[in-house]
Motif scaffolding. Structure first.
Motif, short mmCIF file in Angstrom:
data_model
loop_
_atom_site.label_atom_id
_atom_site.label_comp_id
_atom_site.label_asym_id
_atom_site.label_seq_id
_atom_site.Cartn_x
_atom_site.Cartn_y
_atom_site.Cartn_z
N UNK A 33 48.65 43.65 33.68
CA UNK A 33 47.84 42.84 32.76
C UNK A 33 48.20 41.37 32.84
N UNK A 34 49.46 41.08 33.18
CA UNK A 34 49.87 39.67 33.31
C UNK A 34 49.13 38.99 34.46
N UNK A 35 48.64 39.78 35.41
CA UNK A 35 47.89 39.21 36.54
C UNK A 35 46.41 39.05 36.19
N UNK A 36 46.00 39.52 35.02
CA UNK A 36 44.58 39.47 34.62
C UNK A 36 44.41 38.70 33.31
N UNK A 37 45.17 37.62 33.17
CA UNK A 37 45.16 36.87 31.93
C UNK A 37 43.82 36.21 31.64
N UNK A 38 42.99 36.05 32.68
CA UNK A 38 41.71 35.36 32.52
C UNK A 38 40.59 36.29 32.04
N UNK A 39 40.86 37.59 31.95
CA UNK A 39 39.84 38.55 31.53
C UNK A 39 39.98 38.83 30.03
N UNK A 40 38.87 38.84 29.34
CA UNK A 40 38.90 39.15 27.92
C UNK A 40 39.47 40.56 27.73
N UNK A 41 40.44 40.74 26.83
CA UNK A 41 41.13 42.03 26.71
C UNK A 41 40.22 43.19 26.34
N UNK A 42 39.15 42.94 25.58
CA UNK A 42 38.21 44.01 25.24
C UNK A 42 37.56 44.58 26.50
N UNK A 43 37.19 43.69 27.42
CA UNK A 43 36.58 44.13 28.67
C UNK A 43 37.57 44.91 29.51
N UNK A 44 38.80 44.41 29.59
CA UNK A 44 39.82 45.09 30.37
C UNK A 44 40.08 46.49 29.81
N UNK A 45 40.16 46.60 28.50
CA UNK A 45 40.38 47.91 27.88
C UNK A 45 39.23 48.86 28.18
N UNK A 46 38.00 48.36 28.14
CA UNK A 46 36.84 49.20 28.42
C UNK A 46 36.87 49.71 29.86
N UNK A 47 37.21 48.83 30.81
CA UNK A 47 37.30 49.24 32.22
C UNK A 47 38.39 50.29 32.40
N UNK A 48 39.52 50.08 31.77
CA UNK A 48 40.63 51.01 31.92
C UNK A 48 40.30 52.37 31.32
N UNK A 49 39.57 52.39 30.22
CA UNK A 49 39.15 53.67 29.64
C UNK A 49 38.18 54.38 30.57
N UNK A 50 37.29 53.63 31.22
CA UNK A 50 36.34 54.24 32.16
C UNK A 50 37.09 54.86 33.33
#
Length: 311
Positions: free
Chosen positions: A172-189
């Protein structure tokens, strides 16, 4: 004049308190860990996607291939962490597993040192020694919810979950530019796709009550909890966030005692205090176990700072 921190304070506190009840929901569902994690991914992920759509974040997102690959890797680590943690509850107890799991900030320090070249201070080494000494004391003295000595397999699963969560935080430290809600949604998928085949061996509950517990986990303990967390963490001082993060393990131990009759012996309590004092004290900005890692700007080796708010 109204205190501008009062609302985020309540939001973060509510998120931490909800985190402390996850173990009870998992056990009450009666489902095996892979099925529980699958349900959490499907229900929570779908609601997060709808939330992102409603806010217009998904329509404007243009991820690179690297972003998607790293997000998928983080999803694998995150969901693996859920499976191990949920499985550990039945082999030890909710309180024991939760406290042992909180060694993950110290494990993250080791990953940062190994892969980012960050220096490990003597203070971090001392805290690591204290935390893992506490884990040993818990392993030797704790009883499970069945009154029998806690199984070492449960401790091992909780530690394995902590390692995977630390890895997810590192990604996640490498993806600091992505909104966390979006990242969480992708990870759940990603998690839903990975865990779907496991349903052939660990099916969802057949009872309506079991399914309702899983729906509760996906709605309240995933989607709602993450929205509360991400809406508040950037508006609070890091010291406040770190202090309130203690609510998560404390609530988990209280729930374990009240709902499942777990009794904490004094050596076990001493081991728990050692782990929490060592692992949570240096964590500048909290995380609750079982959650997607907070995406941050300039995270220090053992914690988080203000979350990025993508434009």
């Amino acid at each position: 004049m109204k205190n501008p921190e009062s609302r985020p304070l309540l939001q973060w506190s509510a998120a931490m308190a909800l985190s402390g009840t996850i173990g009870a929901v998992v056990l009450e569902s009666g489902a095996a860990a892979p099925a529980v994690a699958f349900a959490r991914c499907v229900v929570g992920g779908l609601l997060l996607v709808l939330w992102c759509l409603a806010r217009g974040w998904l329509q404007s997102w243009r991820p690179t291939r690297r972003d998607l690959l790293l997000a998928a890797l983080g999803g694998v680590l995150l969901v693996g962490n859920w499976v191990l943690l949920f499985a550990s509850y039945a082999l030890s107890s909710i309180g024991v597993s939760t406290v042992v799991y909180h060694t993950q900030p110290l494990i993250l320090v080791g990953l940062a040192a190994a892969f980012l070249g960050e220096k490990v201070s003597k203070s971090h080494l001392a805290r690591g020694g204290i935390a893992f000494a506490g884990v040993i004391v818990i392993s030797l003295s704790a009883d499970g919810d069945d009154g029998q000595p806690v199984r070492l397999a449960g401790i091992a699963l909780a530690l394995g979950a902590a390692v995977l969560y630390a890895g997810a935080s590192f990604v996640a430290k490498q993806l600091k530019h992505i909104r966390p809600h979006l990242l969480a949604a992708v990870q759940c998928a990603v998690g839903a796709v990975l865990l779907a085949p496991a349903l052939a061996f660990t099916p969802l509950p057949h009872s309506a009550a079991g399914l309702l517990w899983l729906v509760l986990l996906g709605t309240v303990h995933t989607a709602v909890m993450y929205v509360l967390m991400y809406a508040s963490i950037g508006k609070l001082p890091t010291t406040t966030v770190a202090l309130l993060s203690y609510l998560y393990p404390v609530v988990a131990v209280i729930v374990d005692m009240a709902a499942f009759g777990h009794r904490v012996s004094w050596p076990e309590g001493l081991g728990m205090l050692a782990v929490l004092a060592a692992a949570l004290a240096p964590q500048r900005g909290g995380r609750a176990a079982g959650r997607p890692p907070v995406v941050t700007r300039g995270s220090d080796p053992c914690g988080t700072r203000t979350p990025v708010r993508p434009r």
